[in-house]
Scaffold this motif. Sequence first.
Motif, PDB file in Angstrom:
ATOM      1  N   GLY A 158       0.829  -1.183   0.000  1.00  0.00           N
ATOM      2  CA  GLY A 158       0.000   0.000   0.000  1.00  0.00           C
ATOM      3  C   GLY A 158       0.871   1.242   0.000  1.00  0.00           C
ATOM      4  N   PRO A 159       0.269   2.415  -0.012  1.00  0.00           N
ATOM      5  CA  PRO A 159       1.046   3.663  -0.090  1.00  0.00           C
ATOM      6  C   PRO A 159       2.011   3.838   1.077  1.00  0.00           C
ATOM      7  N   GLY A 160       1.651   3.314   2.254  1.00  0.00           N
ATOM      8  CA  GLY A 160       2.522   3.449   3.415  1.00  0.00           C
ATOM      9  C   GLY A 160       3.838   2.714   3.273  1.00  0.00           C
ATOM     10  N   LEU A 161       3.864   1.647   2.474  1.00  0.00           N
ATOM     11  CA  LEU A 161       5.104   0.925   2.210  1.00  0.00           C
ATOM     12  C   LEU A 161       5.802   1.434   0.960  1.00  0.00           C
ATOM     13  N   VAL A 162       5.042   1.711  -0.074  1.00  0.00           N
ATOM     14  CA  VAL A 162       5.628   2.160  -1.341  1.00  0.00           C
ATOM     15  C   VAL A 162       6.425   3.442  -1.146  1.00  0.00           C
ATOM     16  N   GLU A 163       5.877   4.365  -0.388  1.00  0.00           N
ATOM     17  CA  GLU A 163       6.522   5.667  -0.221  1.00  0.00           C
ATOM     18  C   GLU A 163       7.769   5.607   0.652  1.00  0.00           C
ATOM     19  N   THR A 164       7.861   4.627   1.542  1.00  0.00           N
ATOM     20  CA  THR A 164       8.948   4.614   2.524  1.00  0.00           C
ATOM     21  C   THR A 164      10.113   3.714   2.144  1.00  0.00           C
ATOM     22  N   CYS A 165       9.899   2.740   1.280  1.00  0.00           N
ATOM     23  CA  CYS A 165      11.014   1.839   0.944  1.00  0.00           C
ATOM     24  C   CYS A 165      11.039   1.521  -0.542  1.00  0.00           C
ATOM     25  N   GLU A 166      10.695   2.508  -1.336  1.00  0.00           N
ATOM     26  CA  GLU A 166      10.604   2.290  -2.776  1.00  0.00           C
ATOM     27  C   GLU A 166      11.951   1.916  -3.379  1.00  0.00           C
ATOM     28  N   GLU A 167      13.047   2.487  -2.861  1.00  0.00           N
ATOM     29  CA  GLU A 167      14.357   2.267  -3.456  1.00  0.00           C
ATOM     30  C   GLU A 167      15.092   1.076  -2.848  1.00  0.00           C
ATOM     31  N   TYR A 168      14.578   0.502  -1.781  1.00  0.00           N
ATOM     32  CA  TYR A 168      15.293  -0.593  -1.118  1.00  0.00           C
ATOM     33  C   TYR A 168      14.992  -1.923  -1.789  1.00  0.00           C
ATOM     34  N   GLY A 169      16.043  -2.678  -2.101  1.00  0.00           N
ATOM     35  CA  GLY A 169      15.890  -4.007  -2.675  1.00  0.00           C
ATOM     36  C   GLY A 169      16.272  -5.072  -1.669  1.00  0.00           C
ATOM     37  N   PRO A 170      15.334  -5.844  -1.158  1.00  0.00           N
ATOM     38  CA  PRO A 170      15.645  -6.804  -0.095  1.00  0.00           C
ATOM     39  C   PRO A 170      16.631  -7.888  -0.513  1.00  0.00           C
ATOM     40  N   PHE A 171      16.765  -8.137  -1.822  1.00  0.00           N
ATOM     41  CA  PHE A 171      17.690  -9.174  -2.253  1.00  0.00           C
ATOM     42  C   PHE A 171      19.153  -8.753  -2.073  1.00  0.00           C
ATOM     43  N   GLU A 172      19.378  -7.462  -1.798  1.00  0.00           N
ATOM     44  CA  GLU A 172      20.740  -6.999  -1.548  1.00  0.00           C
ATOM     45  C   GLU A 172      21.336  -7.708  -0.334  1.00  0.00           C
ATOM     46  N   SER A 173      20.526  -7.932   0.699  1.00  0.00           N
ATOM     47  CA  SER A 173      21.019  -8.594   1.912  1.00  0.00           C
ATOM     48  C   SER A 173      21.446 -10.026   1.623  1.00  0.00           C
ATOM     49  N   VAL A 174      20.703 -10.688   0.732  1.00  0.00           N
ATOM     50  CA  VAL A 174      21.048 -12.061   0.370  1.00  0.00           C
ATOM     51  C   VAL A 174      22.380 -12.092  -0.380  1.00  0.00           C
ATOM     52  N   ARG A 175      22.507 -11.221  -1.352  1.00  0.00           N
ATOM     53  CA  ARG A 175      23.747 -11.185  -2.140  1.00  0.00           C
ATOM     54  C   ARG A 175      24.946 -10.797  -1.283  1.00  0.00           C
ATOM     55  N   ASP A 176      24.759  -9.860  -0.363  1.00  0.00           N
ATOM     56  CA  ASP A 176      25.862  -9.448   0.508  1.00  0.00           C
ATOM     57  C   ASP A 176      26.353 -10.597   1.376  1.00  0.00           C
ATOM     58  N   LEU A 177      25.447 -11.487   1.710  1.00  0.00           N
ATOM     59  CA  LEU A 177      25.784 -12.582   2.613  1.00  0.00           C
ATOM     60  C   LEU A 177      26.654 -13.642   1.951  1.00  0.00           C
ATOM     61  N   VAL A 178      26.409 -13.943   0.687  1.00  0.00           N
ATOM     62  CA  VAL A 178      27.070 -15.104   0.076  1.00  0.00           C
ATOM     63  C   VAL A 178      27.907 -14.788  -1.162  1.00  0.00           C
ATOM     64  N   ASP A 179      27.655 -13.672  -1.823  1.00  0.00           N
ATOM     65  CA  ASP A 179      28.416 -13.365  -3.035  1.00  0.00           C
ATOM     66  C   ASP A 179      29.780 -12.776  -2.686  1.00  0.00           C
ATOM     67  N   GLY A 180      30.754 -13.026  -3.547  1.00  0.00           N
ATOM     68  CA  GLY A 180      32.064 -12.411  -3.390  1.00  0.00           C
ATOM     69  C   GLY A 180      32.964 -13.075  -2.376  1.00  0.00           C
ATOM     70  N   HIS A 181      32.583 -14.253  -1.876  1.00  0.00           N
ATOM     71  CA  HIS A 181      33.403 -14.942  -0.878  1.00  0.00           C
ATOM     72  C   HIS A 181      34.068 -16.206  -1.432  1.00  0.00           C
ATOM     73  N   GLY A 182      33.809 -16.502  -2.698  1.00  0.00           N
ATOM     74  CA  GLY A 182      34.401 -17.688  -3.295  1.00  0.00           C
ATOM     75  C   GLY A 182      33.755 -18.990  -2.875  1.00  0.00           C
ATOM     76  N   TYR A 183      32.528 -18.931  -2.367  1.00  0.00           N
ATOM     77  CA  TYR A 183      31.834 -20.142  -1.942  1.00  0.00           C
ATOM     78  C   TYR A 183      31.342 -20.932  -3.155  1.00  0.00           C
ATOM     79  N   SER A 184      31.340 -22.256  -3.020  1.00  0.00           N
ATOM     80  CA  SER A 184      30.652 -23.103  -3.991  1.00  0.00           C
ATOM     81  C   SER A 184      29.157 -23.012  -3.731  1.00  0.00           C
ATOM     82  N   ALA A 185      28.357 -23.624  -4.601  1.00  0.00           N
ATOM     83  CA  ALA A 185      26.905 -23.576  -4.430  1.00  0.00           C
ATOM     84  C   ALA A 185      26.484 -24.210  -3.106  1.00  0.00           C
ATOM     85  N   GLU A 186      27.070 -25.355  -2.762  1.00  0.00           N
ATOM     86  CA  GLU A 186      26.672 -26.010  -1.514  1.00  0.00           C
ATOM     87  C   GLU A 186      27.174 -25.243  -0.297  1.00  0.00           C
ATOM     88  N   GLN A 187      28.323 -24.594  -0.417  1.00  0.00           N
ATOM     89  CA  GLN A 187      28.822 -23.785   0.689  1.00  0.00           C
ATOM     90  C   GLN A 187      27.969 -22.541   0.881  1.00  0.00           C
TER      91      GLN A 187
END
Length: 627
Positions: free
Chosen positions: A433-462
């Motif tokens: 609704g408007p209360g969420l759209v207006e306050t976090c329109e630019e935030y992408g929640p998948f950034e937290s996922v990528r920050d956690l596992v990308d760029g560390h040289g992990y394999s898929a299972e790791q």
Amino acid sequence: MFVCGLIGVAGAKCPDQVQAALEVIAHRGPDGRGVYADEAVPLGHNRLAILDPAHGHQPFETEDGRYILTFNGEIYNFKLLAQHLRRRGVVLRTNCDTETLAYWLREKGVDGLSALNGMFALAFWDKVDRRLILARDRFGMKPLYISPQSNRLIFASEIKAMLPWLDVKPNFDAIKEFLTFQNVIGKHSFFSGVEQVGPGEFIEWVPDQVRRGTYWRIEFPEPSSLSAKEASHRYRDQLESSVERHLISDVPLGSYLSGGIDSGSVAALAARQINAPLQTFTGAFTDGRYYDEREGAFAVAQSVNAQTHEIEITPEHYLENIVDVLWHLDEPTLGTGALPQYMVSQMVSDHVKVVLTGHGGDELYAGYQVNKSIFIRDNLARAPFSALGMLSSVRRDELTRVLYFLLFPLLVPEVRYGIFIMTSSKEWRRLAGPGLVETCEEYGPFESVRDLVDGHGYSAEQSLFVFYLRTYLRTLFTQEDKVGMAHSIEARMPICENGLLDFAMSLPLSTKLDGGRLKSIPKAAVSDVLPSAIYRLPKRGFPTPFARWYRCNPLRDFLAELLLSDRSRSRGLYSEKFISQLFKSCTETDSDTLWDYARANKLYALSMVELWFRIFIDGESPYKANL
């Protein structure tokens, strides 16, 4: 050993406020209360005494008065640390891990944190150097929150204790993350300006400066060459030793018991090491056989001659307790398990003060269906016969989830990490609704996922291992801690011990899935102590019948008031059209499929967000909320 609640304010002189904040989290420690205060730092502590109750009062001061410690948790290897200290001439006067930890940190500082084997959140103050250390165990079993402000640092075991020092506002980025994954992946919280100290992290504060560091990192060794049989023997040896350490207590102790392998193995091994019948605790629903795990639980209990306790959880329990549950949690958390955990913990508190759990087996030793998906996808090109062999091992009750993680990444690429998406980006545009759209329109929640596992040289299972260790398991620990401490009990997790974590990281996924079986190593390791019936039962994980409950009163009206009333609509969190359609689809059906469960899960999550606003933003009393 003392489980507790702690609170402090670095950079302020406010002992009376700290004393008042301890009352808010009095449930975390009914056995004692203490406050230390000087010109720079007040530290508060509520005490739940487990071992050597006559000693270990906190905050604890070293003999010279220079160092002050308050900590929540247990250090299981404190006797080994004490031996080391005594060889260096340190005189220890108690049989308590509090004193040992204080002198260990005096000797080692942050460099000594990696040697600790246990669950803990701590604050250690050096009043001469004016240096404060905060730290959390490597799993994140004990919660610790901070709020860095311009000239001070507020910290506590629970956010509600910090509220007098906060300008309480919602963090819409965290809320969007929760509505996407039904979990907050990053360190932030629903409260603006409040974040977690991460697992394996420390915070160092000196006046006008805050430094964040890591004392333990996830580092995978070379894959072990052990056979599955050899690995199961080693797992058994390590689990038996860990259970023995987790049984140390001067107060009554019991064990949770579901129909699963992990709680069953912990209970069975514990029963072999104590001199009286083990007390076990089981929660159940009466809404159909799928929701009732007592068959497996009682088979284990009977095999070890346990003294059993059970509670049947009902919609009335939901209505009477859900406000209290969320107040204790501080914010909505993963899944729908908090309410049943809360009810079982309440039952536990009538009988024992310490309870063992089976947490960690699924995350560390490949107990989830997503592990098969990752193995199949990762091996399809380079080892097609292995991949096809694993595909052929998929059982009927595993098929839907295995296919979800195999095929859904074609539509939502982030699912490749092994994460469940409750609300996709496309659906978000219909939900918000408007209360969420207006306050976090630019935030992408998948950034937290990528920050956690990308760029560390992990394999898929790791990457999968890291993701579940750092998100799902961390959240389950926080949830278990808070619903347990709501009733002043301590939960201990023998599977989540340093050695078993290191061992899990050394095993390749092919070994963990030996024979195409989920969690094959733990299953083989305890086959001689668990009844054969438990191996024939499907994996369930304490499922909740909320999809059925939401179709009938009193819960149907309860949810309608939470989500469809003028009050909730005026908040503008959700699209009125979307929420009305979801409510109708959940409440006007007779089916009971995985799809129905997913829709009810979403309805539950949305209602918990609205309830959070009413409790913490609107300021309603947690026990007298006018819903």
